[in-house]
Motif scaffolding. Structure first.
Motif, PDB file in Angstrom:
ATOM      1  N   ASN A 201      43.297  86.680  43.303  1.00 54.65           N
ATOM      2  CA  ASN A 201      42.138  87.421  43.797  1.00 54.65           C
ATOM      3  C   ASN A 201      42.541  88.772  44.370  1.00 54.65           C
ATOM      4  OD1 ASN A 201      42.968  86.919  46.517  1.00 54.65           O
ATOM      5  ND2 ASN A 201      41.948  84.935  46.450  1.00 54.65           N
ATOM      6  N   GLN A 202      43.784  88.884  44.836  1.00 57.50           N
ATOM      7  CA  GLN A 202      44.232  90.171  45.372  1.00 57.50           C
ATOM      8  C   GLN A 202      45.749  90.193  45.455  1.00 57.50           C
ATOM      9  OE1 GLN A 202      42.754  91.064  49.306  1.00 57.50           O
ATOM     10  NE2 GLN A 202      44.021  92.883  49.474  1.00 57.50           N
ATOM     11  N   TYR A 203      46.313  91.349  45.083  1.00 61.25           N
ATOM     12  CA  TYR A 203      47.734  91.565  45.342  1.00 61.25           C
ATOM     13  C   TYR A 203      47.816  92.293  46.680  1.00 61.25           C
ATOM     14  CZ  TYR A 203      48.412  90.477  40.404  1.00 61.25           C
ATOM     15  OH  TYR A 203      48.426  89.859  39.194  1.00 61.25           O
ATOM     16  N   THR A 204      48.197  91.575  47.731  1.00 58.09           N
ATOM     17  CA  THR A 204      48.197  92.204  49.051  1.00 58.09           C
ATOM     18  C   THR A 204      49.356  93.168  49.164  1.00 58.09           C
ATOM     19  OG1 THR A 204      49.625  90.564  50.040  1.00 58.09           O
ATOM     20  CG2 THR A 204      47.269  90.114  50.057  1.00 58.09           C
ATOM     21  N   ARG A 205      49.234  94.127  50.070  1.00 57.41           N
ATOM     22  CA  ARG A 205      50.277  95.131  50.173  1.00 57.41           C
ATOM     23  C   ARG A 205      51.484  94.627  50.940  1.00 57.41           C
ATOM     24  NH1 ARG A 205      45.591  97.602  49.714  1.00 57.41           N
ATOM     25  NH2 ARG A 205      45.524  99.239  48.144  1.00 57.41           N
ATOM     26  N   ARG A 216      43.410  81.898  57.541  1.00 56.09           N
ATOM     27  CA  ARG A 216      42.071  82.195  58.024  1.00 56.09           C
ATOM     28  C   ARG A 216      41.008  82.000  56.960  1.00 56.09           C
ATOM     29  NH1 ARG A 216      45.956  84.414  60.381  1.00 56.09           N
ATOM     30  NH2 ARG A 216      45.982  84.655  62.644  1.00 56.09           N
ATOM     31  N   GLY A 217      41.356  81.348  55.867  1.00 55.95           N
ATOM     32  CA  GLY A 217      40.358  80.981  54.870  1.00 55.95           C
ATOM     33  C   GLY A 217      39.899  82.104  53.975  1.00 55.95           C
ATOM     34  N   GLU A 218      40.603  83.237  53.956  1.00 52.65           N
ATOM     35  CA  GLU A 218      40.202  84.325  53.064  1.00 52.65           C
ATOM     36  C   GLU A 218      40.717  84.101  51.648  1.00 52.65           C
ATOM     37  OE1 GLU A 218      38.153  86.990  53.881  1.00 52.65           O
ATOM     38  OE2 GLU A 218      37.864  85.838  55.698  1.00 52.65           O
TER      39      GLU A 218
ATOM     40  N   ILE B 276      36.380  91.971  58.455  1.00 52.24           N
ATOM     41  CA  ILE B 276      36.785  90.730  57.796  1.00 52.24           C
ATOM     42  C   ILE B 276      36.252  89.526  58.576  1.00 52.24           C
ATOM     43  CG2 ILE B 276      38.758  89.287  57.215  1.00 52.24           C
ATOM     44  CD1 ILE B 276      40.271  91.790  56.504  1.00 52.24           C
ATOM     45  N   GLY B 280      34.118  88.739  55.732  1.00 49.03           N
ATOM     46  CA  GLY B 280      35.108  88.146  54.848  1.00 49.03           C
ATOM     47  C   GLY B 280      34.614  86.827  54.279  1.00 49.03           C
ATOM     48  N   ARG B 281      35.426  86.225  53.453  1.00 52.56           N
ATOM     49  CA  ARG B 281      34.977  85.005  52.806  1.00 52.56           C
ATOM     50  C   ARG B 281      34.693  83.903  53.821  1.00 52.56           C
ATOM     51  NH1 ARG B 281      37.662  82.090  47.633  1.00 52.56           N
ATOM     52  NH2 ARG B 281      38.907  80.991  49.145  1.00 52.56           N
ATOM     53  N   SER B 282      35.454  83.877  54.897  1.00 51.65           N
ATOM     54  CA  SER B 282      35.185  82.898  55.949  1.00 51.65           C
ATOM     55  C   SER B 282      34.561  83.564  57.163  1.00 51.65           C
ATOM     56  CB  SER B 282      36.487  82.204  56.365  1.00 51.65           C
ATOM     57  OG  SER B 282      37.099  81.638  55.252  1.00 51.65           O
ATOM     58  N   GLY B 283      33.955  84.722  56.958  1.00 54.72           N
ATOM     59  CA  GLY B 283      33.418  85.491  58.075  1.00 54.72           C
ATOM     60  C   GLY B 283      32.172  84.882  58.678  1.00 54.72           C
ATOM     61  N   ARG B 299      34.323  87.565  48.124  1.00 56.11           N
ATOM     62  CA  ARG B 299      35.272  88.500  48.704  1.00 56.11           C
ATOM     63  C   ARG B 299      34.810  89.931  48.482  1.00 56.11           C
ATOM     64  NH1 ARG B 299      40.393  87.432  49.450  1.00 56.11           N
ATOM     65  NH2 ARG B 299      40.897  89.299  48.304  1.00 56.11           N
ATOM     66  N   TYR B 302      36.351  93.185  50.162  1.00 54.24           N
ATOM     67  CA  TYR B 302      37.660  93.750  49.801  1.00 54.24           C
ATOM     68  C   TYR B 302      37.502  94.695  48.627  1.00 54.24           C
ATOM     69  CZ  TYR B 302      39.402  90.001  52.706  1.00 54.24           C
ATOM     70  OH  TYR B 302      39.633  89.160  53.748  1.00 54.24           O
ATOM     71  N   GLY B 384      41.664  95.830  49.214  1.00 54.10           N
ATOM     72  CA  GLY B 384      41.850  94.843  48.160  1.00 54.10           C
ATOM     73  C   GLY B 384      42.643  95.427  47.021  1.00 54.10           C
TER      74      GLY B 384
END
Lengths: 341, 732
Positions: A201-205, A216-218, B276, B280-283, B299, B302, B384
């Protein structure tokens, strides 16, 4: 206004106090592990030796950038912690000096190998295996299976549930690429990464971000160093970790002495001391769960034992070299990173 | 002229004969060096030459001697002026040459080493003596130039221009050029123009694939698009707030001001984190939407949307600060004239008010545009997979590939965009006059907004205010949560960890882990803010009120450090100021200088916007009455510039407390900054402590802003007060 400027000018002069690095009672450390760990090391070393330690904590990439920029007039004595690749690169660029510690004999073979491959300009202080970290609550809610193997990650059910860091910015991600290449061979590895792309879903930096986000469930699953996941689990998040069944790569957190540092004797004293079992055992008291490099030090219980994880025979000499790294990252950016989502 | 020349000569000799020539290790207030004075390290210039064998310094005092001799012998003013210019410039060049040729390792240049056959003599960085003497040289040359008729013979103006040019040259151009040169070098430092071309035209930079396929567009287009959206959006929102604050009877104007100021005083990352936590998805909001309306958790935050929202939250208040001064400054009598001519409210606004605030709009847009381009914190947290230049540059420098050349190339692209915006702004404003504050009696009353426009303003400002309120409520509450994102029970633990105070045997002990960086940050911000405002406003004055060659180039130069991303500035400062002749790394001074020159453009922009409204005849009246330029500036221009002064002071103070990317490379253990500490907490996953620290900073900055406003005061324009009107109506 004029008064304010005058006051400011006086204040400016008061600030003109450079970090004094002269004299043998001092040591400047650039530290690239977690801040608590850095602080612990500094306090213990000051207590033991009476040397005044000046420590700055930064990511290992930032530290190498700083060492490069300061090369003409180095400010630091010790570069402590951070992925071995960065230390390898510093060694390659001639930013660090050769030193053979009398403590080498007490170290695990992987830590000694880091020393040998860097021409003794660096040494391993801890190891951390790469693997999967997932949010067990989210996984259960979505009725997904726990990931066990690299191959599992390609399951369509995981679409947009996985996160990994971006190889062009993160050392962790580069270890991931190098690991997959060493397990599968380069061409199949890139075919695999292209398929994996659909599930990311994302390549984090930054490297540890997937773990923070999974906690945190993201995101549901993250590809990360296991010790980061263990640390978050210890902080109360519903995280589980596992090493992949095909085997996995690892980082060797390293330490180097900076070339041209002002306090070389104290630097060597720190170097030898940082390799002792006594101080390495204290890392876990500040929530750092890496495997220590001294054989007499005990690995943290929370962490899956390195011998229970199938570790590959990671070729640090080849994949640690700057040229190879650039080639692999550029190829990933061209062939995978630019693919449509 | 001779009195001023004597003064500067005396200053010069003090620098050469008394003050230590080289920089001294240790604090200024630590007078330990006096014990060793005048030793090898602490001797002044002349002793260095005579007693310590530093022969290469000899020409420098000779230049000063020549200037002194010229004054003593010369009766002819024209010749004296020529000599002063000559010796001043020669002295500076000599200092420059010896400083550049010899550093702490010996000869700096390979050909000098080859010529001399040895590694050469050594010297450390320049100190107070060198600083004072170079200032004297600059001022002597300026006295000469003024005597030769430059700037109508006004020495103050010539000196001010020279000072700003010198400072900008040393602290902006020099480091920036240092790093831009690496764009045409490969990683080993060899000259490689082919690599530059390849990096510059790379598809990942300029690709347009998103227009006709599902591939992503180049990072340059992404950045440009985001910046235009944010620039336009923030100007619109800022204008809506400015109009509500000045032209309506909205009852809670004070609240409005505080709320719109909040986002600028929020440390970076925090707005992103709050977004977030909310979206955010769990916001929290996402959860509510899911529970109540079954909106699937996604999401969406992002990416472009998330960054744009966060940046609008962060930068609209800047637009507001710029625009409120400008809207206030619009002369009501022009609007009254329009209405007397039977124009409708909307027509008046459209044809009189709006055109008059064009400089404000352009400046607000420019600031939003440039800020968005240089913003690093929000894209880092929220972008993102949407790449922008600022983060790309950061990771080109510190990321796995350590490609400083690529960072420089991307920085050049970023600079080109900023330059483009700067020129577009000039073209749009043209040569029209925007003067509205004149010396004539101007007792009009601001026209209330037409009804449709008022509704529009509320429609724009309302949702924005709501979003701000919700975001800040979250930030406030989140600092009391046990574990952000997991355990929502309330605790004071984060504040205790960071800011605990103990009453020990020897009085108060600040035992919290955040205190060190906290005090350093306050000190550095408090020192840099007035310096930034002073140099920024002085520059604005020179740019609008004086005419000199190279004015445009000078104006662009002052914008340069603002436009370049902080990461690049940080690295360039290390490259430039880590070695003699100017050795500053590891001190607090480098942080102050970095902030002063990075934030100076805000002072310049708000100064220009305010000055272009003030009629030149006010200055001229003062000059005609015999006041000198300095007196005119102090007693006429400065009082009228109060709003600009407030915004410059506030903004530079706040930026010094919240900047991240530039300081990451400049902080040391001794001088650690709050934001660097917060970033460390975020990296370690301790969001609670990070947010708690941010709240403390927000409180401190709010207090500081109130203090600044009290200290500087309001500008008093001759406008009727609305109360007076009410009284008249009641009486009539």
């Amino acid at each position: 206004m004029r008064k304010m400027v005058l006051l400011a000018a006086i204040g400016l002069v008061a600030l003109a106090a450079p970090a004094n690095a002269q004299g043998s009672k001092e040591l400047v450390v650039y530290c690239s592990v977690l801040n608590e760990w850095c602080t612990l090391m500094v306090q213990e070393f000051e207590k033991k030796t009476g040397v005044k330690v000046t420590m700055t904590q930064k990511g290992s990439g930032e530290t190498v950038t700083q060492l490069r920029a300061e090369a003409a007039n180095p400010r630091a004595d010790i570069f402590y912690g951070g992925v071995g690749d960065q230390h390898m690169e510093a060694a390659e660029a001639g930013l660090t000096v050769e030193y053979r510690s009398p403590m080498l004999a007490e170290l695990h073979p992987w830590a000694r190998r880091q020393a040998e491959q860097s021409g003794h300009r660096s040494v391993g202080i801890y190891a951390g295996a790469l693997g999967f970290v997932w949010n067990s609550e989210l996984l259960a809610k979505k009725k997904l299976d726990e990931p066990k193997c690299w191959a599992d990650l390609l399951k369509p059910a995981y679409k947009d549930e996985i996160q990994m860091s971006n190889p062009s910015s993160s050392g962790t991600a580069y270890v991931t690429l190098a690991t997959i290449i060493q397990i599968m061979g380069e061409e199949p590895a890139f075919a695999y990464l292209k398929k994996l792309h659909a599930n990311i879903n994302q390549y984090t930096r930054s490297g540890p971000a997937p773990v923070r986000n999974a906690a945190r469930g993201e995101t549901t699953i993250g590809i990360n160093f296991l010790h980061d996941g263990v640390a978050e689990a210890a902080a109360g998040f519903p995280l589980k970790v596992a090493g992949p069944c095909e085997g996995t790569g690892y980082e060797i957190g390293s330490m180097s002495i900076v070339k041209g540092g002002k306090n070389p004797e104290n630097a060597r004293a720190w170097y030898d001391w940082a390799l002792t079992a006594e101080i390495q055992n204290k890392a876990k008291t500040v929530k750092s769960f890496q495997v220590p490099s001294n054989m007499k030090a005990s690995a943290p219980e929370q962490m899956p034992k390195l011998d229970q994880i199938k570790l590959i025979d990671y070729d640090f000499a080849r994949y640690g070299s700057g040229v190879e790294r650039k080639r692999i990252i550029t190829r990933w950016e061209k062939e995978v990173g630019s693919l449509p989502k | 002229m001779t009195r001023a020349v004597r003064l500067w000569l005396a200053v010069g000799w003090a620098g050469a004969l008394v003050l230590p020539w080289y920089a001294i290790d240790g604090s200024f207030w630590d007078f330990a060096w006096l014990a060793k004075y005048p030793g090898d390290a602490t001797a002044p210039l002349l002793l260095q030459v005579l007693a310590h064998g530093r022969w290469w310094l000899l020409p420098v005092p000779l230049a000063l001697l020549a200037a002194t001799a010229a004054l003593a012998l010369g009766r002819d003013d024209a010749r004296l002026a020529r000599l002063l210019v000559g010796t001043g410039v020669a002295g500076l060049l000599l200092m420059l040459a010896e400083g550049a040729a010899i550093d702490h390792r010996g000869w700096s240049w390979a050909w000098l080493q080859a010529l001399a056959g040895t590694s050469g003599p050594k010297q450390s960085g320049m100190g107070y003596g060198a600083l004072v003497l170079s200032l004297a040289f600059v001022m002597l040359a300026c006295q000469g130039l003024a005597a030769r008729g430059w700037c109508r013979g006004d020495a103050f103006t010539v000196g001010a221009i020279a000072l700003v040019v010198a400072l900008v040259g040393v602290f902006v151009f020099f480091p920036v050029l240092e790093i831009l040169f690496s764009a045409v070098k490969d990683n080993d430092g060899r000259f490689a123009p082919a690599e530059f071309v390849q990096k510059f035209f790379d598809r990942s930079v300029w690709g347009l694939d998103c227009l006709h396929s599902s591939l992503r567009c180049g990072v340059a287009w992404n950045t440009l698009f985001l910046a235009v959206v944010v620039g336009a959006g923030s100007t619109l929102i800022g204008l809506a707030f400015a109009l509500i604050a000045t032209r309506t009877d909205f009852p809670f104007k004070g609240l409005l001001k505080v709320m719109s100021v909040l986002p600028i005083i929020t440390p970076p990352f925090v707005i992103g984190l709050a977004m977030i936590l909310l979206f955010g998805r769990s916001g929290l909001v996402t959860g509510l939407l899911y529970d109540w309306f079954a909106v699937p958790r996604s999401r969406w935050i992002y990416g472009l949307q998330g960054v744009a929202i966060a940046q609008l939250l962060a930068f609209s208040p800047i637009a507001f600060l710029v625009l409120i001064g400008v809207v206030q400054g619009v002369s009501p009598s022009l609007e009254e004239a329009s209405q007397t001519l039977r124009a409708k409210g909307w027509t008046t606004f459209n044809t009189v008010t709006l055109p008059l605030i064009r400089p404000g709009l352009a400046n607000a847009f420019l600031l939003g545009f440039v800020e968005s381009m240089a913003d690093f914190g929000n894209p880092l947290v929220l972008a993102g997979n949407y790449e922008v230049l600022a983060t790309k540059i950061f990771f080109a420098v510190v990321g796995a590939s350590h490609d400083q050349g690529r960072a420089a190339v991307l920085a050049i692209i970023l600079l080109a965009f900023t330059l483009g915006a700067f020129y577009a702004q000039h073209a749009w404003l043209g040569r029209k006059s925007y003067t509205t504050v004149t010396g004539k009696g101007d007792a009009g009353l601001a026209v209330p907004l037409p009804r449709g426009l008022r509704r529009l303003c509320y429609a724009v400002a309302g949702p924005f205010a709501l979003l701000t309120a919700v975001t800040y409520a979250t930030i406030l509450i989140a600092s009391f949560w046990n574990t952000v994102g997991r355990d929502y029970s309330l605790t004071l633990q984060h504040y205790v960890t960071g800011f605990s105070v103990e009453w020990g045997a020897r009085g108060l002990h600040f035992t919290g882990s955040a205190w060190d960086s906290f005090w350093t940050t306050i000190q550095i911000a408090a020192v840099s803010a007035p310096l930034t405002a002073a140099i920024g406003l002085m520059t604005a004055y020179l740019l609008t009120r004086q005419k000199f060659a190279g004015q445009r180039a000078f104006e662009f130069g002052t914008m340069l450090s603002f436009a370049i991303p902080g990461t690049v500035i940080g690295v360039s400062y290390i490259l430039a100021f880590n070695v003699p002749p100017i050795e500053l790394t590891g001190t607090g001074v480098i942080l102050v200088i970095c902030f002063v020159f990075r934030n100076m453009p805000v002072g310049v922009r708000s100064g220009i916007a305010a000055l272009s409204q003030i009629d030149k005849s006010l200055d001229e009246a003062s000059l005609t009455l015999g006041a000198r330029t300095f007196a005119t500036v102090r007693r006429v221009v400065l009082p009228l510039l109060r709003p600009a002064m407030v915004s410059a002071l506030v903004y530079s103070f706040v930026r010094a407390m919240t900047a991240v990317s530039a300081v990451i490379f400049l902080v040391t253990a001794q001088y650690n900054m709050a934001t660097a500490y917060i970033v460390g907490r975020v990296e370690a996953g301790e969001y609670g402590l990070a947010i708690a620290y941010s709240n403390v900073l927000i409180a401190v900055m709010l207090g500081a802003i109130l203090l600044i406003q009290l200290a500087v005061g309001e500008r008093r324009l001759g406008r009727r007060q609305p109360q007076a009107v009410l009284a008249v109506q009641a009486g009539g």
